[in-house]
Design a protein around this motif. Structure first.
Motif, mmCIF file in Angstrom:
data_model
loop_
_atom_site.group_PDB
_atom_site.id
_atom_site.type_symbol
_atom_site.label_atom_id
_atom_site.label_comp_id
_atom_site.label_asym_id
_atom_site.label_seq_id
_atom_site.Cartn_x
_atom_site.Cartn_y
_atom_site.Cartn_z
ATOM 1 N N TRP A 1 -27.480 25.583 1.890
ATOM 2 C CA TRP A 1 -28.061 24.956 3.081
ATOM 3 C C TRP A 1 -29.582 24.925 3.014
ATOM 4 O O TRP A 1 -30.220 23.922 3.342
ATOM 5 N N ALA A 2 -30.170 26.030 2.580
ATOM 6 C CA ALA A 2 -31.635 26.067 2.459
ATOM 7 C C ALA A 2 -32.131 25.070 1.428
ATOM 8 O O ALA A 2 -33.163 24.413 1.623
ATOM 9 N N SER A 3 -31.393 24.925 0.320
ATOM 10 C CA SER A 3 -31.792 23.958 -0.707
ATOM 11 C C SER A 3 -31.715 22.529 -0.183
ATOM 12 O O SER A 3 -32.632 21.718 -0.409
ATOM 13 N N ARG B 1 -21.327 33.622 8.292
ATOM 14 C CA ARG B 1 -21.231 33.712 6.834
ATOM 15 C C ARG B 1 -21.615 32.400 6.178
ATOM 16 O O ARG B 1 -22.304 32.376 5.154
ATOM 17 N N THR C 1 -34.521 21.914 2.313
ATOM 18 C CA THR C 1 -35.803 21.795 1.612
ATOM 19 C C THR C 1 -35.957 20.432 0.958
ATOM 20 O O THR C 1 -37.025 19.807 1.038
ATOM 21 N N CYS D 1 -23.105 29.715 7.814
ATOM 22 C CA CYS D 1 -24.329 29.158 8.392
ATOM 23 C C CYS D 1 -25.249 30.299 8.811
ATOM 24 O O CYS D 1 -25.391 30.586 10.017
ATOM 25 N N PRO D 2 -25.836 31.009 7.867
ATOM 26 C CA PRO D 2 -26.719 32.117 8.248
ATOM 27 C C PRO D 2 -27.989 31.606 8.881
ATOM 28 O O PRO D 2 -28.375 30.447 8.713
ATOM 29 N N CYS D 3 -28.610 32.444 9.623
ATOM 30 C CA CYS D 3 -29.868 32.086 10.276
ATOM 31 C C CYS D 3 -30.903 33.180 9.977
ATOM 32 O O CYS D 3 -30.701 34.340 10.363
ATOM 33 N N PRO D 4 -31.991 32.877 9.286
ATOM 34 C CA PRO D 4 -32.340 31.564 8.722
ATOM 35 C C PRO D 4 -31.454 31.207 7.534
ATOM 36 O O PRO D 4 -30.882 32.093 6.913
ATOM 37 N N PRO D 5 -31.307 29.905 7.240
ATOM 38 C CA PRO D 5 -30.380 29.474 6.180
ATOM 39 C C PRO D 5 -30.768 30.033 4.825
ATOM 40 O O PRO D 5 -31.934 30.289 4.525
ATOM 41 N N ARG D 6 -29.759 30.213 3.991
ATOM 42 C CA ARG D 6 -29.936 30.677 2.616
ATOM 43 C C ARG D 6 -29.062 29.822 1.704
ATOM 44 O O ARG D 6 -28.168 29.136 2.151
ATOM 45 N N GLY D 7 -29.341 29.878 0.415
ATOM 46 C CA GLY D 7 -28.488 29.255 -0.576
ATOM 47 C C GLY D 7 -28.470 27.745 -0.505
ATOM 48 O O GLY D 7 -29.499 27.076 -0.472
#
Length: 453
Positions: free
Chosen positions: A110-112, A100, A115, A102-108
């Motif tokens: 973590w992804a920001s 929940r 990036t 640490c999704p894979c691939p990252p979203r939200g």
């Protein structure tokens, strides 16, 4: 033994009714089979199965003729059928809580973050490959980057401080403190080193940006109504403060009159970098707009700063005797007149160019306003009239905003983005100019003794 595969029950025709007892029914149209039936694999018709708890029974009736009704029963599975040959099992989640956050691939978030780190790394790699040592500790670009990030973090942290019955602390306080700490920490100051010419250039760019923002934010109606008050507020405090400081410094510290006025204009200047953002926030929220208070204070603060710069350069030229005294006095008037004329010409120019039928109109106008503002500030320094650059910037931005009308809001937004970048640099560099190691407690006494001799 129960099977989970869909099965078809036996189909039996229903007995036909007697013609003597009931009238013949009218022919009914045959219903169109559901498209779902085309996707269901039909097993052999001679299997007799029992309904399982994991199955759904579907009964389909079809009238092939007026006297014959076919009834078909399907047993559909509730859950997807697992095909051991293709291994189409749903993925097994070992730790739902970890998946929940640490999704894979990252979203939200973590992804920001990933990036932004990736963009910063790529930018650093490109700049380092071009400038080499400038991006390493001790280089100018490295020092500017560290100062910018630390000032930005310091401003955010100070803005979070809330004390009861007191207004929030301004972010610029945290920016000043971070610049002061970077400059006076022994271990860090060797790695964070910014050349004085780079520092002066960045501060001048920040001055050009904030003056352009002030010019675009002025309300022409309120300025015309309060023009006499604006002149009194801009000129009166600056002149009175400069004269008062000159008197005190001459009789208390023993400074010459010219140096006393230099000190007076330095202390009497109002920073538009402090006044303008605050007034723009009040103007955005509607406070004092009817009375024209934000416009009055922005215009008066900007003119006060320009007047202080003009007085400082005039007295500095007299102190170092670069020309006659009358020429130095006349140069102050020439700075004001030259800045007004240049600002009026450039302001009317960018009112009509670029024209309204061009593409990317907002970006072109924003580039011209910022580019001409920076050019005016630096060009006036090169020409020897540093006070005219700020006045030219203020006037050209004000006239351009009048010509653009309501469309200037988009340009103001772009100029605001530029200020968001240069505000941490400006106050961080100002804080970094303070060196505790250079201050001595008996400096004033030595100065007084030296000047008395």
């Amino acid at each position: 033994m129960e099977d989970t595969q869909p099965k078809i029950a036996t189909t039996e025709p229903s007995p036909a009714p007697s013609p003597a007892h009931s009238p013949a029914p009218s022919p009914a149209p045959s219903p169109v089979p559901s498209p779902l039936l085309d996707r269901i694999a039909l097993p052999a018709g001679n299997h007799v199965e029992h309904l399982n708890v994991n199955q759904i029974q579907v009964v389909v009736r079809r009238c092939s003729s007026p006297n014959v009704t076919e009834e078909t029963t399907y047993f559909l599975p509730r859950n997807p059928v697992v095909d051991t040959g293709t291994n189409t099992d749903p993925p097994v989640v070992c730790c739902p809580l970890l998946r929940r956050f640490c999704p894979c691939p990252p979203r939200g978030l973590w992804a920001s973050l990933i990036t932004k780190v990736l963009l910063a790394a790529v930018l650093f790699g490109v700049v380092w490959s071009i400038t080499e040592d400038e991006c390493l500790p001790g280089g100018n670009l490295f020092g500017i980057t560290v100062l910018f990030l630390c000032a930005l973090i310091g401003g955010k942290l100070v803005a979070l401080i809330r004390l009861p019955k007191l207004p929030p602390f301004p972010p610029l306080l945290g920016m000043l403190l971070m610049g002061f700490m970077l400059r006076n920490t022994p271990v860090i100051t060797t790695g964070v080193n910014i050349n004085i010419r780079w520092s002066s250039s960045l501060r001048n760019i920040a001055l050009a940006v904030i003056l352009a923002r002030a010019g675009l934010g002025l309300d022409s109606t309120a300025l015309v109504k309060l023009k006499s008050v604006c002149i009194r507020v801009a000129v009166g405090p600056c002149i009175i403060e400069a004269c008062t400081v000159a008197l005190v410094s001459h009789f208390l510290l023993g400074l010459p009159w010219v140096w006393g006025f230099i000190l007076g204009f330095v202390l009497g200047a109002v920073s538009p970098a402090v006044v303008v953002p605050s007034m723009l926030l009040l103007q955005k929220d509607g406070y004092g707009v009817e009375q024209g208070i934000p416009t009055l204070l922005m215009a008066a603060g900007s003119f006060d700063d320009i007047l202080a710069i003009t007085g400082f350069t005039t007295c500095l030229g007299m102190a170092f005797a670069t020309g006659s005294t009358w020429y130095n006095l006349l140069r102050g008037v020439l700075e004001v007149a030259g800045g007004m004329v240049a600002g009026i010409l450039l302001g009317f120019l960018i009112q009509y160019f670029p024209s309204v039928d061009q593409k990317h109109l907002v970006m072109k106008r924003s580039f011209l306003v910022l580019g001409l503002s920076v050019f005016a500030v630096f060009g006036s320094n090169v020409a020897g009239f540093p006070g005219s650059g700020g006045l030219c910037t203020l006037v050209l931005a004000f006239l351009a905003g009048i010509g653009w009308g309501t469309e200037k809001a988009c340009v103001e937004e772009v100029v605001g983005w530029a200020w968001d970048v240069f505000e941490p640099l400006l106050f961080g560099l100002i804080g970094a100019e303070i060196q505790v190691s250079q201050l001595e407690g008996h400096t004033v006494g030595e100065t007084h003794t030296h000047t008395s001799k």
